[in-house]
Motif scaffolding. Sequence first.
Motif, mmCIF file in Angstrom:
data_model
loop_
_atom_site.group_PDB
_atom_site.id
_atom_site.type_symbol
_atom_site.label_atom_id
_atom_site.label_comp_id
_atom_site.label_asym_id
_atom_site.label_seq_id
_atom_site.Cartn_x
_atom_site.Cartn_y
_atom_site.Cartn_z
ATOM 1 N N SER A 258 0.806 -1.225 0.000
ATOM 2 C CA SER A 258 0.000 0.000 0.000
ATOM 3 C C SER A 258 0.834 1.268 0.000
ATOM 4 N N LEU A 259 2.143 1.156 0.088
ATOM 5 C CA LEU A 259 2.997 2.341 0.147
ATOM 6 C C LEU A 259 3.080 3.011 -1.219
ATOM 7 N N SER A 260 3.044 4.336 -1.223
ATOM 8 C CA SER A 260 3.122 5.097 -2.472
ATOM 9 C C SER A 260 3.525 6.530 -2.165
ATOM 10 N N GLU A 261 3.932 7.255 -3.208
ATOM 11 C CA GLU A 261 4.290 8.661 -3.024
ATOM 12 C C GLU A 261 3.076 9.495 -2.635
ATOM 13 N N ALA A 262 1.911 9.138 -3.174
ATOM 14 C CA ALA A 262 0.691 9.873 -2.826
ATOM 15 C C ALA A 262 0.375 9.724 -1.342
ATOM 16 N N LEU A 263 0.571 8.520 -0.815
ATOM 17 C CA LEU A 263 0.314 8.291 0.605
ATOM 18 C C LEU A 263 1.322 9.055 1.461
ATOM 19 N N VAL A 264 2.569 9.117 1.002
ATOM 20 C CA VAL A 264 3.601 9.858 1.739
ATOM 21 C C VAL A 264 3.268 11.348 1.779
ATOM 22 N N SER A 265 2.839 11.907 0.636
ATOM 23 C CA SER A 265 2.503 13.332 0.602
ATOM 24 C C SER A 265 1.265 13.643 1.439
ATOM 25 N N GLN A 266 0.380 12.678 1.583
ATOM 26 C CA GLN A 266 -0.843 12.902 2.348
ATOM 27 C C GLN A 266 -0.618 12.781 3.851
ATOM 28 N N VAL A 267 0.220 11.827 4.255
ATOM 29 C CA VAL A 267 0.433 11.580 5.685
ATOM 30 C C VAL A 267 1.644 12.363 6.190
ATOM 31 N N GLY A 268 2.817 12.113 5.599
ATOM 32 C CA GLY A 268 4.019 12.849 5.969
ATOM 33 C C GLY A 268 4.433 12.681 7.413
ATOM 34 N N ALA A 269 4.358 11.471 7.932
ATOM 35 C CA ALA A 269 4.711 11.233 9.334
ATOM 36 C C ALA A 269 5.375 9.869 9.460
ATOM 37 N N CYS A 270 6.028 9.669 10.598
ATOM 38 C CA CYS A 270 6.725 8.412 10.871
ATOM 39 C C CYS A 270 6.122 7.783 12.124
ATOM 40 N N TYR A 271 5.815 6.486 12.032
ATOM 41 C CA TYR A 271 5.176 5.766 13.132
ATOM 42 C C TYR A 271 6.072 4.611 13.576
ATOM 43 N N GLN A 272 6.051 4.361 14.861
ATOM 44 C CA GLN A 272 6.798 3.233 15.427
ATOM 45 C C GLN A 272 5.834 2.360 16.220
ATOM 46 N N PHE A 273 5.917 1.042 16.007
ATOM 47 C CA PHE A 273 5.046 0.086 16.684
ATOM 48 C C PHE A 273 5.906 -0.795 17.585
ATOM 49 N N ASN A 274 5.648 -0.737 18.884
ATOM 50 C CA ASN A 274 6.371 -1.550 19.856
ATOM 51 C C ASN A 274 5.471 -2.699 20.306
ATOM 52 N N VAL A 275 5.865 -3.913 19.981
ATOM 53 C CA VAL A 275 5.108 -5.102 20.374
ATOM 54 C C VAL A 275 5.884 -5.794 21.489
ATOM 55 N N ILE A 276 5.265 -5.889 22.661
ATOM 56 C CA ILE A 276 5.918 -6.492 23.822
ATOM 57 C C ILE A 276 5.663 -7.999 23.796
ATOM 58 N N LEU A 277 6.728 -8.766 23.705
ATOM 59 C CA LEU A 277 6.635 -10.221 23.629
ATOM 60 C C LEU A 277 6.422 -10.818 25.017
ATOM 61 N N PRO A 278 5.943 -12.067 25.096
ATOM 62 C CA PRO A 278 5.730 -12.700 26.414
ATOM 63 C C PRO A 278 6.992 -12.773 27.255
ATOM 64 N N SER A 279 8.154 -12.812 26.611
ATOM 65 C CA SER A 279 9.408 -12.875 27.365
ATOM 66 C C SER A 279 9.772 -11.550 28.017
ATOM 67 N N GLY A 280 9.036 -10.495 27.680
ATOM 68 C CA GLY A 280 9.323 -9.180 28.233
ATOM 69 C C GLY A 280 10.113 -8.289 27.308
ATOM 70 N N THR A 281 10.661 -8.841 26.242
ATOM 71 C CA THR A 281 11.407 -8.044 25.273
ATOM 72 C C THR A 281 10.447 -7.363 24.299
ATOM 73 N N GLN A 282 10.968 -6.371 23.610
ATOM 74 C CA GLN A 282 10.166 -5.620 22.653
ATOM 75 C C GLN A 282 10.575 -5.966 21.234
ATOM 76 N N SER A 283 9.575 -6.136 20.384
ATOM 77 C CA SER A 283 9.803 -6.271 18.955
ATOM 78 C C SER A 283 9.321 -4.980 18.304
ATOM 79 N N ILE A 284 10.231 -4.260 17.677
ATOM 80 C CA ILE A 284 9.949 -2.906 17.201
ATOM 81 C C ILE A 284 9.837 -2.906 15.680
#
Length: 355
Positions: A258-284
């Motif tokens: 779904s990535l495209s230049e049109a989507l970049v020009s419309q949103v223009g932001a950076c997102y980070q997703f931190n998923v906490i695993l059962p072991s306590g570590t983070q998958s970023i």
Amino acid sequence: VPDAPQSWPSYLCHGLISFLGFLLLLITFPISGWFALKIVPTYERMIVFRLGRIRTPQGPGMVLLLPFIDSFQRVDLRTRAFNVPPCKLASKDGAVLSVGADVQFRIWDPVLSVMTVKDLNMATRMTAQNAMTKALLKRPLREIQMEKLKISDQLLLEINDVTRAWGLEVDRVELAVEAVLQPPQDSPAGPSLDSTLQQLALHFLGGGLSSVAGGASPPGPDTLEMVSEVEQPVPHVGAGLSPKQPVAEGLLNALQPSLSEALVSQVGACYQFNVILPSGTQSIYFLDLTTGHGRVGHGVPDGTPDVVVEMAEADLRALLCRELRPLGAYMSGRLKVKGDLAVAMKLEAVLRALK
């Protein structure tokens, strides 16, 4: 606040007692010098009261005080800050939210700050809280989330209208929306943060990752799904997840086409997703929609993310199985969003690109 003019007997007594104070200072010098001489730094001023009458501010440098007849109070001219503790407020559309504020101020007139208000910090804090309450009662939730900077500027002007008479000037007000405790009674036009999060979970995690969720397909655009508000929603048949399935990896695979230049020009932001695993570590993981066609991948983005979304892997799986409602996860703190709420709501454009 100038003192009232003295009568000639009062003026005569004042001069006589001041002369005796100087005389006592000279007789007991240099011992009295240790108590009578005060050093005032550049960032302070000293307000001296001689026989109860205020004098012009003293300092910086060395200040001479007469024993027994002079009292003083130091005034700090540096910029100070305090926070208005988060409090529950109701918006115009009936939403209940927890809102606080950070305020920076400085004293520009030491005499007024001492003469007009007894507790300057408390008075300024109460003024800021009252102004914040009045401003938010007139606005719907969506406007509060989208126009925090504009509201902060208005609060700055309203607070200064009151505090300038106290010799104090507020330099900066930053509104902080801690949480939405209750959604608005009348849904405003356009997507709010809560609706964006709900669609994000149901589309990204339910529709875009149907292969991860065991092949279950989401309801069609014209399908009406009834959910009980009392009983917990029953998981969809076939939506069982294996504990070893890479849930977050499936999210990346759904985003990549779904990535495209049109989507970049419309949103223009950076997102980070931190998923906490059962072991306590983070998958970023990251979604960078600032340059080119956009990038999505594993790890921390090159620059500072505008929004950070954090949740446990178990909650992520529960969202896929429809066992956990996105709005409930956000309200309970199991789904955390850090950063600018207005930027977070731009995820709506990513949702439209996936449709």
